[in-house]
Every structure is written in structure tokens, then in C-alpha cells.
Design a protein around this motif. Structure first.
Motif, short mmCIF file in Angstrom:
data_model
loop_
_atom_site.label_atom_id
_atom_site.label_comp_id
_atom_site.label_asym_id
_atom_site.label_seq_id
_atom_site.Cartn_x
_atom_site.Cartn_y
_atom_site.Cartn_z
N VAL A 4 0.83 -1.20 0.00
CA VAL A 4 0.00 0.00 0.00
C VAL A 4 0.87 1.25 0.00
N ASN A 5 0.26 2.32 -0.45
CA ASN A 5 0.87 3.65 -0.35
C ASN A 5 0.58 4.19 1.04
N PRO A 6 1.60 4.48 1.86
CA PRO A 6 1.34 4.92 3.23
C PRO A 6 0.73 6.31 3.32
N GLU A 7 0.74 7.06 2.24
CA GLU A 7 0.17 8.40 2.27
C GLU A 7 -1.34 8.37 2.41
N ASP A 8 -2.02 7.49 1.66
CA ASP A 8 -3.49 7.46 1.69
C ASP A 8 -4.07 6.05 1.74
N GLY A 9 -3.22 5.01 1.73
CA GLY A 9 -3.72 3.65 1.79
C GLY A 9 -4.06 3.03 0.47
N ALA A 10 -3.74 3.69 -0.65
CA ALA A 10 -4.03 3.13 -1.96
C ALA A 10 -3.27 1.82 -2.14
N VAL A 11 -4.00 0.75 -2.42
CA VAL A 11 -3.37 -0.56 -2.61
C VAL A 11 -2.59 -0.54 -3.91
N GLN A 12 -1.31 -0.89 -3.84
CA GLN A 12 -0.44 -0.90 -5.01
C GLN A 12 -0.34 -2.28 -5.65
N ALA A 13 -0.43 -3.31 -4.85
CA ALA A 13 -0.39 -4.68 -5.34
C ALA A 13 -0.96 -5.58 -4.27
N ILE A 14 -1.60 -6.66 -4.72
CA ILE A 14 -2.17 -7.61 -3.75
C ILE A 14 -2.18 -9.00 -4.38
N VAL A 15 -1.67 -9.96 -3.63
CA VAL A 15 -1.67 -11.36 -4.06
C VAL A 15 -2.21 -12.18 -2.91
N GLY A 16 -3.27 -12.93 -3.16
CA GLY A 16 -3.93 -13.68 -2.10
C GLY A 16 -3.55 -15.14 -2.01
N GLY A 17 -2.69 -15.61 -2.90
CA GLY A 17 -2.29 -17.01 -2.88
C GLY A 17 -1.54 -17.36 -4.14
N PHE A 18 -1.11 -18.61 -4.25
CA PHE A 18 -0.31 -19.03 -5.40
C PHE A 18 -1.12 -19.00 -6.68
N ASN A 19 -2.37 -19.46 -6.64
CA ASN A 19 -3.17 -19.52 -7.85
C ASN A 19 -4.65 -19.42 -7.48
N PHE A 20 -5.35 -18.44 -8.08
CA PHE A 20 -6.74 -18.17 -7.73
C PHE A 20 -7.65 -19.32 -8.11
N LEU A 21 -7.40 -19.97 -9.24
CA LEU A 21 -8.28 -21.04 -9.69
C LEU A 21 -8.20 -22.25 -8.77
N ARG A 22 -7.05 -22.45 -8.13
CA ARG A 22 -6.92 -23.58 -7.20
C ARG A 22 -7.46 -23.25 -5.82
N SER A 23 -7.40 -21.98 -5.46
CA SER A 23 -7.92 -21.56 -4.15
C SER A 23 -8.31 -20.10 -4.22
#
Length: 839
Positions: free
Chosen positions: A436-455
Motif C-alpha cells: 500500500v501507499n502509506p500516504e493514503d492507503g491506496a493498494v499498489q499490489a495484492i496477491v492472495g495465494g499461489f493460484n486463484f483457480l486452485r484456491s
């Protein structure tokens, strides 16, 4: 002759009577049906169903959501050759008839009579087809047909021919979820309408009649036949010349599926956007053509995905080869078709392609990937594949390829940095990254796991895991608010505390390496991640105070344990909530709220939502005039726990929601409004001192591997939990805060020695190195009220001039005089110790 005249007279009378009866019947039918006829005026401003589109901050496509493919196009932008193809195929007299083709209806009626009631072709005009598709069901009933005629006549009375044709060209289903000619052109040919050839226009026109059956992909032979008939009709109606006709007929069918390319790999973010859009925009979110612009930067998102996948593969291969995904006994004369049947149930996973081993020797294996040409794997491609024994043990390195692979094994291959094929396997461990950007919280990148289709479980915002030592900076910050400082001495020695929940009723925490350094300065204790120092520190300031204080970083109180184990990071947090907490350190002490949607536009490009997040705005005029005291955030500030960061249920007030895990801030209002100021939750001097400690962590402590990036503005902290169930690294500079977690979903151990510095930190380094490449150094300046003093390394107190054991340390200015007095008292009475010095 007289008889003939009489018969003629009766015939005319009967015909006239029949006509009168027919007119009367139509009149009665209209009188009965008219009250139930829909208003065709709605068609003047009709909105076609258009999918929701999700974009990055720099305009790259992340995802589209919706059951239909549709690209609405104005009639003025439809080339004449396509209009002529459709008219020739469906209704050549469209611009001449009043909406109903009476001759066609008569032919259809005669067919019903002569066929004994068969309801065959209905002779419907384009206007009637539009009426049926917008207002009626497709079932073949006489009453439905009569209603269709009346609606068509009304449409011709209230709409222009071009308006009706525009509705037709955009509304009709043309196969493969494509609705309208523009979507069909994009799917079948990957072209815009103005790029279509005459033959392609005719092919699209040929799909209007039976789109699911006759289209250029499902039935190319029938499609070509229908296309050539349409070309003949175009020639007959003088829409094209004989030369154009012959050239178009000779053109081959070159249609194939053209899916809209996804430009950025961010499926976890896309799902967050989908849920938030439905919550905010209602059921129309996926059909009204909204375009959601996110805060994510495409380059950083792809760098994050690459870093997470690479880090997990490296971790996984470090723990050995678990064997093939499957095995199939192959006949000696097995063919490519046999191999294809075996591989048909396997799909590509994050660039890991499934293959079947067709031949093996000691030095080489042949693997079929469905490309009709085998891939050759030598010893270098399988050298890593030591057999897995347990999470902490692997077998001996293979001596030849045949030790690893057998004919019929189903395995995964991927390309290395040199483009060479390597044996690989799908990791069992998972990881998450939140940036995130610490100035306003804008998410810059997000990865929730190795592969979305598997989980599809989004670990970046929904996981509730223990952060281990990466939580210690919050405890240190609370201690600095209670009078401790970087040079305070706390004893790193064994400790036993009563705990009825444990065997023997005693809790005996220890350091990760089971070693003790005795009295140690707090700066060194954090650099070395001393658990026992953190426990003593928390005990000294009080658990109740510390829990209340840590909520300043955005954590929910119930996520924080009400005992001394909190010092070891036993809270329940998510990577995103940790990124939010570290943002307080990165921006000078202000609590921002992460968000990922910056703007939502309607189908016409008009903004219906603009984010207006609270900002740190450390040097802006409004902040300089802000008189609010430093302290806990206001009650309406969303708190976070392991499952949720925050969400917005209305246009003005954020509230807790588990649907997305991140806030969708309030709408911005038009005009030059002052910025919304994030609450200042910790003193800037406290912030600066804690950051200085975390800079030492990455210079000479557990995060020293960060030095490979060659930057002087990075700070952070590793984290590990009991039995290595969780590995963390959270770090930042003035522009970017990133948290990485690695672990198993079932809380299994990552294996002996898999600390945060080994399992999580490499992912953080890969991502931050790429994200900050060529970016200038950004760090907060030393604030007023901080003084640098020479101290004695052993006592942590101000030293005398010439002391060979001295070093510089930073303090709040109000602490310096007190510490000098303590140093003088200790000099006069060496046996006197401070209470916390012997704790």
C-alpha cells in the motif's frame, strides 16, 4: 353470362364481407391487446447489458464480469457493408415497409394452412424481431405473433428506422455469449467493425438466424454456406459488385475465438472489486457497463505475482520432490492422441504446464506437453528433485534422471530465466502479499495465494494468522510512549510465568535460538529479535495499556490477546492489516485505511464514484493547522482483525464488512474541498525512533538480506511463530509499505529453519527491488525534539567524553537530562540500577 355475373357479384360480396370481418377481427384483437402492449418509448433510452470492467490505475484490463459479451455501437459507427449484409440476410425491404411485411405474413399463413398447422418460418421483419427480443417470449403462438405485429407498428411510429436497426445490431445474440455485431466481430475475428472485410460482415450476418448452430466456429461448413448465400443476396440487392462478391466467396473462413486479453494477473483483486461493486451499485453492477478503476499499478502487481510464485517454488523445491501428480500405464505403441486423452483433465497452473513422460533413460527424459513435439529434460532440469521425507528432511540428490521420472508419470514443467524447460511441482505452501501507499492507503499490489483457480481464499485480506516478531514494533512503540527509549536496558534471560492453561501451570517462553544475551539495549533486542526482552517489556508497561495502544495502528481490540503472549505476536492479523499498521511508521504517525477502488465510471465515461480517502498529508496546510491531539483514532475509524480490514456500506460512513476486507472510501464532492486528514495516532518522534530501530534490523539484524537492494531508506521486521507455522516480513520506505506472509492453510509447519528471513523475506526483496527500481530514496526527516547523544554501549546511559565504549543514540530531548542524571548517579553509586535495568 347472367349466372357468371351473379357468381362474380356474390364472390365480391363474400370477399368484401371477409375483408370487413378480417378488419373487424384485427380491430377487436387490437382493442383486447392494446391495453397490455408495452410502451416502446423505453427503447429510445434503452441500456444494453454490458459487463463490468476492472482496470488498473494505468488503464490495463484486470477482469470483466458479466454473462454476456457486448460492445454497444451507435448506428453511425456501423460500416455500410455490415448494415447491407444484415439487411440482405434478414430484411432487404427494411427501409421500405411499415414495420410488417404483409406478403411475408401471408406466405406464413398459407404455409400453416397447406401444412396442416405447421408453424414454420414467421416472415418477421427486423422491426418484429426487435419487438420479440425486447418484449416477448420466443414461443410460437398466434396471440404472440399478433402482439408482435402491433408492437412493431408502434415502434415504426415512435422510432426512426436507424434507431430500430441500431437496437437490432446491438441486441441480437450471435453465438458464444456474444451479443451484438461489435462483440461478435471482436470474438470471431479480433477486429473492430471498421476492420471487417465484406466476407466477414456476411459471416456475422449469417449468424443472426441460428447463432448457436450456424456460426463460423461451431459449424464452419454450414457457416460458409450461409455466408455465401448472404453474399449472393447482397449482390442481388446491389449492395456489392460482382467482383466484390466473387472475391468474398473465395475468402476462407478465418474465424477463431478471440477472448479479450487479461493484461494484468490480479484475480484476487478482481473478486474484491466484484463484491464491492455489487454491494455499492446493486444488482445492475455487472450489467450496466460500469468501469472500475483500481489503485493498483500494473507493473507492481505483476512484480508481486512473480515474486510470490517464485518464492513459493523456491521454498517448495527446497523441501524436495513429492513425486508425479499422477501416473498412467502407457502401451508400447501409444500415440499422441493417447497422450492428449491422458492430459485432457490437467490444466496449466501459473505457467506450470502438465506433461506425460514418454521415455526415460539415465541421462534424459522425454515429456509430451501436447505440442506434438517432446521436451527433453536432462540432469540439470531435475537435479533439485531430492525426495521429500518430511517438512524438515529430504533424501539424497538424484544421480540420474531415471531416479526421478518413470514412463507414464504426469508431471509439471516450467521455463527458467533462460527459457529452458525445468521439472517443477505445484507448491503446497501458500503466500500472500499486500502493498500500500502509506500516504493514503491506496493498494499498489495484492496477491492472495499461489493460484486463484486452485484456491479463491484471499489470504492477503481474509487470513487470520499470528505475526510473530513482526508484531514487536507495536509493543516497542507503546513502551517508548511509557518512558522507555532505544538505549533502555532490559534483561535477556530465562523467565517463568504462571499460566494455568499450560502443563505444570508455568509458561517459559524462549528466544528462537535458545540463547540469552543478558542485559541488552532495546535497539539491539529488536535487531536480534529477542523474545524474552519483548515479554519483559510488555510486562513492564502492562498488557491492558499495550492492547489499548496497539489499537492505534488499526487493529481490533478483540484480535489482541489479553496476556503476555501478545509480545510474541500471537494476535490474529492479516497481511493487509499489518501493512496498514506499518504505514503508521512509514508516514509519520497517521492511521490510513487501505482502499483499492479510485473511481467508478458509467458506460458513458461519467464518474459516478470518486474515492476521497483520508490522507497523512504531513506537510499540507490543513495538517499544519490541525489542532487535534495525538491519540487513539476516532470511534468511527474502521478497525481490522484477521478477516477484515474495512469496508463501506454507504456513501459517507465506512463500516465493517467481511466481503472484501478493504475500505471503499466516501464519495468525493465536487469543488475544491480540503483533504480528509487521517488521524494522528502516535507522536512523530516515537515513530522516528521505532523506524530507526527497524532500519537497523535490515542493516545488521534478522533482515540484513535487504542490503542486497542497495538502498538506505528501507526498514522492516521479520516474523516467525511457534513450530515455524508462519513466516513474515513487513517493511517499508516513505513511499511503499509491503507485507509478505508464507505458511500452510492447515497451520502445518514450514519446516525447521524456515524463519521469516528465509521463507518470506526473499519474496519481499524481489518485489520491493522491482517496485522501487530507479525510485529516489524516500524517508522521513528527523523531527524536532530528537537529540543525538553519545552513550555507553553497556549501560545505555550518556557517556563521558573520551569513553572508548561510546556510541551515538537518539532520544527525545526531554529524556536527555533525566538520563544524564541517572548516569551521574550510577557513576557516584555503581550498585544503583534502574528498575527496568534489572527486570
Amino acid at each position: 353470362m347472367r349466372i357468371f355475373k351473379r357468381m362474380l357479384r356474390w364472390a365480391l360480396i363474400l370477399a368484401f364481407t371477409g375483408l370487413l370481418l378480417a378488419v373487424a377481427a384485427v380491430g377487436v384483437a387490437y382493442w383486447l391487446i392494446a391495453p397490455r402492449l408495452p410502451s416502446v418509448a423505453v427503447l429510445k433510452d434503452y441500456h444494453m447489458q454490458v459487463p463490468l470492467k476492472v482496470l488498473t490505475a494505468d488503464g490495463k484490463l484486470i477482469a470483466t464480469f458479466g454473462e454476456t459479451r457486448r460492445i454497444p455501437v451507435a448506428i453511425a459507427n456501423v460500416p455500410d457493408r455490415l448494415k447491407h449484409a444484415v439487411l440482405a440476410a434478414e430484411d432487404a425491404e427494411f427501409y421500405k415497409h411499415p414495420g410488417v411485411d404483409w406478403h411475408g405474413i401471408a406466405r406464413a399463413g398459407w404455409h400453416v394452412v397447406t401444412s396442416g398447422g405447421d408453424k414454420g418460418p414467421g416472415g418477421s421483419t427486423i422491426t418484429q424481431q426487435v419487438a420479440r427480443n425486447f418484449f416477448l417470449s420466443p414461443e410460437k403462438l398466434y396471440s404472440r405473433k399478433l402482439t408482435e405485429i402491433f408492437i412493431a407498428l408502434r415502434m415504426e411510429n415512435e422510432l426512426t428506422k436507424d434507431q430500430i436497426l441500431e437496437l437490432y445490431l446491438n441486441k441480437m445474440f450471435l453465438g458464444h455469449r456474444s451479443y451484438g455485431v461489435a462483440a461478435a466481430a471482436a470474438y470471431y475475428y479480433g477486429k473492430s467493425l471498421d476492420q471487417l472485410t465484406i466476407a466477414q460482415c456476411a459471416m456475422i450476418a449469417s449468424t443472426f438466424q441460428l447463432p448457436s448452430v450456424v456460426n463460423p466456429i461451431n459449424s464452419p461448413k454450414r457457416g460458409l454456406g450461409r455466408r455465401n448465400w448472404v453474399l449472393g443476396q447482397m449482390l442481388e440487392n446491389h449492395y456489392i459488385t460482382k467482383a466484390e462478391h466473387d472475391q468474398a466467396v473465395a475468402e476462407p473462413n478465418d474465424a477463431f475465438p478471440h477472448e479479450q486479453p487479461i493484461e494484468v494477473d490480479a484475480p484476487y483483486l478482481a473478486e474484491m472489486v466484484r463484491l464491492q461493486a455489487i454491494e455499492r451499485l446493486g444488482n445492475d453492477a455487472l450489467t450496466e457497463g460500469y468501469v472500475v478503476k483500481t489503485t493498483v499499478v500494473s507493473s507492481r502487481q505483476q512484480q508481486a505475482v512473480n515474486a510470490v510464485r517464485s518464492g513459493l517454488v523456491i521454498y517448495d523445491q527446497r523441501h524436495g520432490w513429492r513425486g508425479p501428480e499422477g501416473h498412467q500405464e502407457l502401451a508400447p505403441d501409444a500415440s499422441h492422441d493417447d497422450y492428449d486423452r491422458v492430459l485432457s483433465s490437467y490444466t496449466d497452473i501459473s505457467g506450470m504446464q502438465p506433461g506425460i513422460v514418454t521415455d526415460v533413460s539415465a541421462t534424459e527424459a522425454s515429456v509430451y506437453l501436447g505440442t506434438r513435439e517432446p521436451v527433453k529434460l536432462g540432469m540439470d532440469a531435475v537435479r533439485w528433485a531430492r525426495p521429500y521425507i518430511s517438512d524438515s528432511r529430504v533424501g539424497a540428490a538424484p544421480k540420474d534422471v531415471a531416479e526421478v521420472l518413470k514412463r507414464g508419470d504426469i508431471v509439471r514443467l516450467s521455463r527458467n530465466d533462460k527459457g529452458e524447460w525445468q521439472l517443477t511441482q505445484i507448491p503446497k505452501a501458500q503466500a500472500a502479499l499486500a502493498s500500500v501507499n502509506p500516504e493514503d492507503g491506496a493498494v499498489q499490489a495484492i496477491v492472495g495465494g499461489f493460484n486463484f483457480l486452485r484456491s479463491k481464499f484471499n489470504r492477503a485480506v481474509m487470513a487470520a494468522r499470528q505475526p510473530g516478531s513482526s508484531f514487536k514494533p507495536y509493543i516497542y512503540s507503546a513502551a517508548f510512549e511509557r518512558g522507555f527509549n532505544p538505549a533502555s536496558i532490559v534483561n535477556d534471560a530465562p523467565i517463568s510465568l504462571p499460566d494455568p492453561s499450560r502443563p505444570g501451570g508455568v509458561w517459559t517462553p524462549s528466544n528462537d535460538d535458545d540463547k540469552f544475551d543478558g542485559p541488552i539495549r532495546l535497539r539491539e533486542a529488536l535487531v536480534k529479535s529477542k523474545n524474552l526482552v519483548s515479554v519483559r517489556l510488555l510486562d513492564a508497561i502492562g498488557v491492558r495499556y499495550a492492547r489499548d495502544y496497539v489499537t492505534r495502528f488499526g487493529f481490533a481490540l478483540d484480535a489482541l490477546p489479553a496476556n503476555l503472549s501478545m509480545a510474541l505476536g500471537t494476535a490474529s492479523v492479516s497481511p493487509m492489516s499489518m501493512a496498514r499498521g506499518y504505514s503508521v511508521f512509514a508516514n509519520g504517525g497517521y492511521l490510513i485505511t487501505p482502499y483499492f477502488i479510485s473511481e467508478i465510471d458509467d458506460r458513458d465515461g461519467k464518474a459516478v464514484y470518486l474515492a476521497n480517502p483520508a490522507r497523512a498529508c504531513r506537510t499540507c496546510q490543513e495538517r499544519l493547522l490541525d489542532t487535534r491531539p495525538v491519540g487513539p483514532p476516532p470511534p468511527d475509524t474502521p478497525a481490522t482483525n484477521g478477516a477484515t480490514v474495512a469496508s463501506a456500506s454507504s456513501s459517507e460512513t465506512p463500516s465493517a464488512s467481511a466481503s472484501t476486507g478493504v475500505v471503499l472510501p466516501a464519495d468525493a464532492h465536487e469543488g475544491n474541498k480540503p483533504p480528509v486528514l487521517a488521524p494522528e495516532v502516535i507522536d512523530v518522534r516515537n515513530d522516528y525512533l521505532i523506524t530507526s530501530l527497524m532500519k537497523d534490523v535490515v542493516i545488521r539484524g534478522t533482515g540484513a538480506a535487504v542490503k542486497v537492494l542497495g538502498r538506505d531508506d528501507l526498514a522492516g521486521k521479520t516474523g516467525s511463530t511457534n513450530d515455524h507455522r508462519d513466516a513474515w516480513f513487513a517493511g517499508f520506505n516513505g513511499d511503499l509499505v509491503t507485507t509478505v506472509w508464507v505458511g500452510f492453510d492447515d497451520f502445518s509447519s514450514l519446516g525447521r529453519g524456515e524463519f521469516g528471513a528465509k521463507a518470506a523475506l526473499p519474496i519481499w526483496i524481489d518485489y520491493m527491488g522491482a517496485a522501487l527500481k530507479d525510485q529516489p530514496s524516500t524517508t522521513l526527516p528527523m523531527p524536532p525534539g530528537i537529540s543525538t547523544v553519545q552513550i555507553n554501549r553497556s549501560s545505555g546511559l550518556p557517556s563521558d567524553p573520551g569513553d572508548p565504549n561510546s556510541m551515538p543514540e537518539m532520544f527525545k530531548v526531554e529524556d536527555v537530562d533525566r538520563l544524564r542524571q541517572q548516569a551521574q548517579q550510577q557513576k557516584e553509586d555503581p550498585d544503583q540500577q534502574h528498575a527496568y535495568d534489572i527486570f
